[in-house]
Scaffold this motif. Structure first.
Motif, short mmCIF file in Angstrom:
data_model
loop_
_atom_site.label_atom_id
_atom_site.label_comp_id
_atom_site.label_asym_id
_atom_site.label_seq_id
_atom_site.Cartn_x
_atom_site.Cartn_y
_atom_site.Cartn_z
N ASN A 101 0.82 -1.22 0.00
CA ASN A 101 0.00 0.00 0.00
C ASN A 101 0.85 1.26 0.00
OD1 ASN A 101 -2.40 -1.36 -0.14
ND2 ASN A 101 -2.82 -1.29 2.04
N LEU A 102 2.00 1.21 0.64
CA LEU A 102 2.91 2.36 0.61
C LEU A 102 3.45 2.58 -0.81
CD1 LEU A 102 4.77 1.67 3.96
CD2 LEU A 102 3.29 3.63 3.49
N CYS A 103 3.75 1.50 -1.51
CA CYS A 103 4.22 1.60 -2.90
C CYS A 103 3.09 2.07 -3.81
CB CYS A 103 4.76 0.26 -3.38
SG CYS A 103 6.33 -0.23 -2.63
N LEU A 104 1.90 1.55 -3.59
CA LEU A 104 0.75 1.93 -4.42
C LEU A 104 0.48 3.43 -4.31
CD1 LEU A 104 -1.61 1.12 -6.24
CD2 LEU A 104 -2.91 0.54 -4.16
N GLU A 105 0.66 3.98 -3.13
CA GLU A 105 0.44 5.42 -2.96
C GLU A 105 1.43 6.26 -3.74
OE1 GLU A 105 -0.20 6.88 1.00
OE2 GLU A 105 -2.32 6.39 0.69
N GLN A 106 2.58 5.69 -4.06
CA GLN A 106 3.58 6.44 -4.81
C GLN A 106 3.22 6.58 -6.29
OE1 GLN A 106 6.40 7.89 -3.29
NE2 GLN A 106 5.18 7.30 -1.52
N VAL A 107 2.44 5.65 -6.83
CA VAL A 107 2.14 5.67 -8.26
C VAL A 107 0.66 5.86 -8.57
CG1 VAL A 107 4.15 4.35 -8.96
CG2 VAL A 107 2.07 3.13 -8.29
N GLY A 108 -0.21 5.41 -7.67
CA GLY A 108 -1.64 5.54 -7.88
C GLY A 108 -2.24 4.37 -8.64
N PRO A 109 -3.53 4.12 -8.46
CA PRO A 109 -4.18 2.96 -9.07
C PRO A 109 -4.22 3.01 -10.59
CG PRO A 109 -5.79 4.37 -8.00
CD PRO A 109 -4.45 4.87 -7.58
N GLU A 110 -4.26 4.19 -11.19
CA GLU A 110 -4.33 4.27 -12.65
C GLU A 110 -3.05 3.75 -13.29
OE1 GLU A 110 -5.39 4.49 -16.40
OE2 GLU A 110 -6.75 4.70 -14.69
N ALA A 111 -1.91 4.00 -12.67
CA ALA A 111 -0.65 3.48 -13.21
C ALA A 111 -0.63 1.96 -13.15
CB ALA A 111 0.53 4.05 -12.44
N VAL A 112 -1.21 1.39 -12.10
CA VAL A 112 -1.29 -0.06 -11.99
C VAL A 112 -2.25 -0.62 -13.04
CG1 VAL A 112 -1.84 -2.00 -10.46
CG2 VAL A 112 -0.71 0.04 -9.54
N ALA A 113 -3.37 0.06 -13.23
CA ALA A 113 -4.32 -0.38 -14.26
C ALA A 113 -3.68 -0.37 -15.64
CB ALA A 113 -5.56 0.53 -14.24
N GLU A 114 -2.81 0.60 -15.89
CA GLU A 114 -2.12 0.68 -17.19
C GLU A 114 -1.18 -0.51 -17.38
OE1 GLU A 114 -0.77 1.69 -20.88
OE2 GLU A 114 -2.57 2.34 -19.79
N VAL A 115 -0.57 -0.99 -16.31
CA VAL A 115 0.28 -2.18 -16.41
C VAL A 115 -0.54 -3.36 -16.91
CG1 VAL A 115 1.57 -3.88 -15.06
CG2 VAL A 115 1.94 -1.45 -14.67
N TRP A 116 -1.72 -3.56 -16.34
CA TRP A 116 -2.58 -4.66 -16.78
C TRP A 116 -3.03 -4.47 -18.23
CZ3 TRP A 116 -2.62 -8.92 -14.07
CH2 TRP A 116 -2.45 -8.89 -12.68
N ARG A 117 -3.41 -3.24 -18.58
CA ARG A 117 -3.86 -2.99 -19.96
C ARG A 117 -2.73 -3.26 -20.95
NH1 ARG A 117 -6.83 1.48 -17.63
NH2 ARG A 117 -5.06 2.86 -17.99
N ARG A 118 -1.54 -2.79 -20.63
CA ARG A 118 -0.40 -2.99 -21.52
C ARG A 118 -0.08 -4.46 -21.70
NH1 ARG A 118 5.50 -0.13 -20.48
NH2 ARG A 118 6.76 -1.55 -21.74
#
Length: 252
Positions: A101-118
Motif C-alpha cells: 500500500n505504501l508503494c501503491l500510494e507512490q504511483v496511484g491505481p491508474e498506473a497499476v491499471a495501465e500495467v494490466w492494460r499494456r
C-alpha cells in the motif's frame, strides 16, 4: 475452481484450463504494483514515511491488519522513513501488505491499471490491500490465469530479477528441482491459492506457468496448505513436459 495456463516465455499458451475465469487476485496484484513503480520514473532511493493510514478509492480511510501480514519487518519501521527500493523489495520477496500500500500510494491505481492494460489482461487490481470500503462498494481485484501469464510475459528484466528473490518458495517452486531458477509471485488466504512463475530450465527454453485455485483446499497457510501441494504437483507435471512446450509453441 482450478485454472491453469502454460506458455513459452514469449508467445501464446500451449495449454489452458479455465484460462479466463476470474479469481480474486490476492497478492499476485503486487507484481503489477512493482511494474508500475519501475515504469513511473520515481526515485527508488527516496525515503518514504512508513504509515498505516491509506485513502480508499471511496474516499474513506483504511489501514492494514498487522496480524494478516506475512511480513513483520516493515511494521517495525512505523513512524520512520525507509527507501522506496526496500519497500518494493519486501512487497514481492516477502509479500508485505503494508509495503504494497505504501508503494501503491507512490504511483496511484491508474498506473497499476495501465500495467494490466499494456499486458493485454482483462482483469486488474484497482484497489489497495484491505481497502474494504472499496470492496464493499463493489470494487474488486480480479485476475485470471491468462492475465497472470500475460503480465509476466510483459515485464522488464529488472522487474523479473526482483521476482527471483521470492522467499515463499512453496506451491509452484516446490514442484521444481532444487535450485531451479524462476521469477515468481504467489498469493493465498482462506479459500484461494494462486501462483505464477517464469521458469528457466537448464535444458529447455523458459516457460510461464500460472495456476489459480479457489476452493476448500486452500486453508490460508503459507506452507501447510493442501492447495499449495496441489499447485506443486501441477508444477512438477509441467516441468516433466518442459521440452514439449517449445515444440508445441513452434507448431502453432
Amino acid at each position: 475452481m482450478l485454472s491453469v495456463v502454460v506458455a513459452p516465455g514469449q508467445g501464446a499458451p500451449v495449454f489452458a484450463r479455465g484460462a479466463q475465469v476470474p479469481h480474486d487476485a490476492a497478492s499476485t496484484m503486487k507484481v503489477a504494483v512493482l511494474a508500475a513503480l519501475y515504469r513511473s520514473g520515481v526515485d527508488w532511493d527516496a525515503r518514504v514515511p512508513v504509515v498505516n493510514r491509506f485513502r480508499s478509492l471511496t474516499g474513506a480511510v483504511y489501514g492494514n491488519s498487522r496480524s494478516w501480514d506475512s511480513d513483520p519487518l516493515p511494521w517495525e519501521h512505523l513512524g520512520e522513513r525507509v527507501p522506496l527500493r526496500w519497500l518494493a523489495g519486501r512487497m514481492v520477496t516477502h509479500s508485505s501488505n503494508l509495503a504494497t500500500n505504501l508503494c501503491l500510494e507512490q504511483v496511484g491505481p491508474e498506473a497499476v491499471a495501465e500495467v494490466w492494460r499494456r499486458a493485454g489482461a482483462t482483469g486488474g487490481s484497482p484497489r489497495g490491500i484491505e481497502d474494504y470500503p472499496a470492496r464493499d462498494a463493489g470494487v474488486h481485484n480480479r485476475v485470471s490465469a491468462l492475465d497472470l501469464v500475460r503480465l509476466l510475459q510483459s515485464l522488464e528484466g529488472e522487474v523479473l530479477a526482483l521476482l527471483e528473490h521470492n522467499a515463499h518458495r512453496v506451491d509452484l517452486a516446490a514442484g521444481l528441482p532444487p535450485g531451479t531458477r524462476l521469477a515468481s509471485k504467489n498469493g493465498w488466504f482462506p479459500g484461494l491459492r494462486h501462483s505464477a512463475a517464469l521458469v528457466h530450465p537448464d535444458d529447455a527454453p523458459p516457460y510461464v506457468l500460472a495456476v489459480c485455485y479457489t476452493g476448500p483446499l486452500a486453508g490460508g497457510h503459507d506452507v501447510e496448505d493442501p492447495a499449495a501441494r496441489l499447485l506443486a504437483r501441477i508444477s512438477r507435471g509441467v516441468w516433466q513436459r518442459r521440452q514439449a512446450i517449445a515444440v508445441a509453441s513452434a507448431d502453432r
